[in-house]
Design a protein around this motif. Structure first.
Motif, PDB file in Angstrom:
ATOM      1  N   ARG A  41      58.322  45.158  48.836  1.00 18.87           N
ATOM      2  CA  ARG A  41      58.393  45.977  47.629  1.00 18.87           C
ATOM      3  C   ARG A  41      58.464  45.109  46.378  1.00 18.87           C
ATOM      4  N   SER A  42      59.224  44.035  46.465  1.00 17.52           N
ATOM      5  CA  SER A  42      59.348  43.132  45.316  1.00 17.52           C
ATOM      6  C   SER A  42      58.023  42.466  44.968  1.00 17.52           C
ATOM      7  N   GLU A  43      57.309  42.006  45.982  1.00 18.60           N
ATOM      8  CA  GLU A  43      56.034  41.333  45.732  1.00 18.60           C
ATOM      9  C   GLU A  43      54.973  42.312  45.213  1.00 18.60           C
ATOM     10  N   ILE A  44      54.951  43.525  45.738  1.00 18.07           N
ATOM     11  CA  ILE A  44      53.983  44.519  45.260  1.00 18.07           C
ATOM     12  C   ILE A  44      54.259  44.878  43.808  1.00 18.07           C
ATOM     13  N   GLY A  45      55.526  44.906  43.418  1.00 19.35           N
ATOM     14  CA  GLY A  45      55.879  45.221  42.040  1.00 19.35           C
ATOM     15  C   GLY A  45      55.401  44.192  41.037  1.00 19.35           C
ATOM     16  N   LYS A  46      55.024  43.004  41.511  1.00 18.34           N
ATOM     17  CA  LYS A  46      54.508  41.959  40.614  1.00 18.34           C
ATOM     18  C   LYS A  46      53.005  42.034  40.409  1.00 18.34           C
ATOM     19  N   LEU A  47      52.322  42.898  41.150  1.00 13.95           N
ATOM     20  CA  LEU A  47      50.865  42.920  41.143  1.00 13.95           C
ATOM     21  C   LEU A  47      50.350  44.271  40.686  1.00 13.95           C
ATOM     22  N   ASP A  48      49.160  44.255  40.072  1.00 22.50           N
ATOM     23  CA  ASP A  48      48.440  45.494  39.791  1.00 22.50           C
ATOM     24  C   ASP A  48      47.805  46.004  41.077  1.00 22.50           C
ATOM     25  N   LEU A  49      47.400  47.285  41.036  1.00 24.89           N
ATOM     26  CA  LEU A  49      46.839  47.895  42.245  1.00 24.89           C
ATOM     27  C   LEU A  49      45.622  47.136  42.745  1.00 24.89           C
ATOM     28  N   ASP A  50      44.733  46.745  41.821  1.00 26.85           N
ATOM     29  CA  ASP A  50      43.502  46.056  42.241  1.00 26.85           C
ATOM     30  C   ASP A  50      43.810  44.720  42.909  1.00 26.85           C
TER      31      ASP A  50
END
Length: 304
Positions: free
Chosen positions: A117-126
């Motif tokens: 969850r933490s790593e996904i929060g650093k990235l845009d969807l694309d």
């Protein structure tokens, strides 16, 4: 056999079974003596003291795959995506796995989910689809650092599925369709451009070759005409030299007189046939003086 002997025999067999422990390969048993850690039984035959020693924990030392349940993660551009994965771990220190944490499997799952969850929060969807390897590496490093005291080694982590909402999937499909159409238009325009360039290049080469051919033809024609003129001039000069040499010979002058008279009469005959009107020179009857004048001109030329 009496009952006491039977009971004694059962006790002996039970005691032997409690004393001898056969440990399978790639398996570790944690033995406690009077409630305190005593040792790790290795694969093979091991002997323990009944009623004093007990097997407290059993661990497999093989690599184990643990499924990470699906969860909702929020990207940096506030899009909810569902993600799950699988993590591969291995017990390398059975003692720490037994006494360092209550349930290392549960801990690994929870830490994998929070890190993801933490790593996904650093990235845009694309970027989430492009940065799978980065996310996997971050989860492994995070869990590996925390699992030092658990006696567990995290070998690798893999994201299985990334599922955006249906509305986002529809938008992504439209975006991909637009991108494909744009590429098709670009490819078509590039093809037309290249075709036009090829046609222009062909026309240019054609014009150059035609002009080169015309230039060569004109040069050849000029050279041919020059050669013809040279041949005619040389032939004329040769004929004049022959005539001049003939005049200098005996009887040459009389031959010239006869030739001039014949030509004179022939040309007046042609004039008479060409029209109804004929202008006759006043000295036409004085043929001798005309021939003499011509001979004087011929004789006056210098001899070669």
């Amino acid at each position: 056999m009496t009952t006491p002997l039977l009971v004694l025999l059962v006790l002996v067999v039970f005691t032997i079974l409690m004393t001898v422990k056969v440990i399978p390969q790639q398996t570790a048993y944690i033995m406690e003596r009077l409630g305190k850690f005593y040792g790790v039984l290795q694969p093979g035959i091991n002997f323990i003291i009944p009623f004093f020693d007990r097997i407290a924990y059993k661990y497999t030392l093989k690599e184990t795959a643990i499924d990470i349940p699906e969860q909702i993660c929020i990207t940096r551009d506030n899009v909810q995506v569902r993600m799950d994965g699988v993590i591969f771990i291995q017990v390398i220190d059975p003692k720490k796995a037994a006494y360092g944490i209550a349930d290392y499997t549960f801990a690994v799952i929870q830490l994998a989910q929070t890190t993801m969850r933490s790593e996904i929060g650093k990235l845009d969807l694309d970027k989430t689809f492009e940065e799978r390897m980065t996310i996997n590496r971050a989860v492994v490093e995070s869990i590996d650092e925390a699992a030092i005291g658990w006696g567990v080694k995290v070998l690798r982590y893999e994201i299985k599925n990334i599922t955006p909402p249906q509305s986002v999937l529809n938008a992504m499909e439209k975006q991909m369709q637009a991108e494909r159409e744009r590429r098709a238009v670009i490819l078509q325009s590039d093809g037309e451009k290249q075709a036009a360039i090829n046609v222009a290049e062909g026309q240019k080469q054609k014009a150059v070759l035609e002009s080169e051919g015309l230039r060569l033809r004109q040069i050849n024609e000029a050279e041919g005409e020059a050669a013809a003129l040279r041949s005619v001039a040389e032939a004329t000069a040769e004929s004049i030299r022959v005539v001049a040499q003939a005049i200098q010979m005996d009887g040459g002058a009389e031959a010239v007189q006869l030739k001039v008279a014949e030509n004179y009469v022939e040309q007046f005959g042609k004039l008479a046939k060409a029209g109804n009107t004929l202008i006759i020179p006043a000295n036409l009857t004085d043929m001798g003086s005309l021939i003499a004048t011509a001979l004087t001109i011929i004789k006056s030329e210098p001899k070669k």
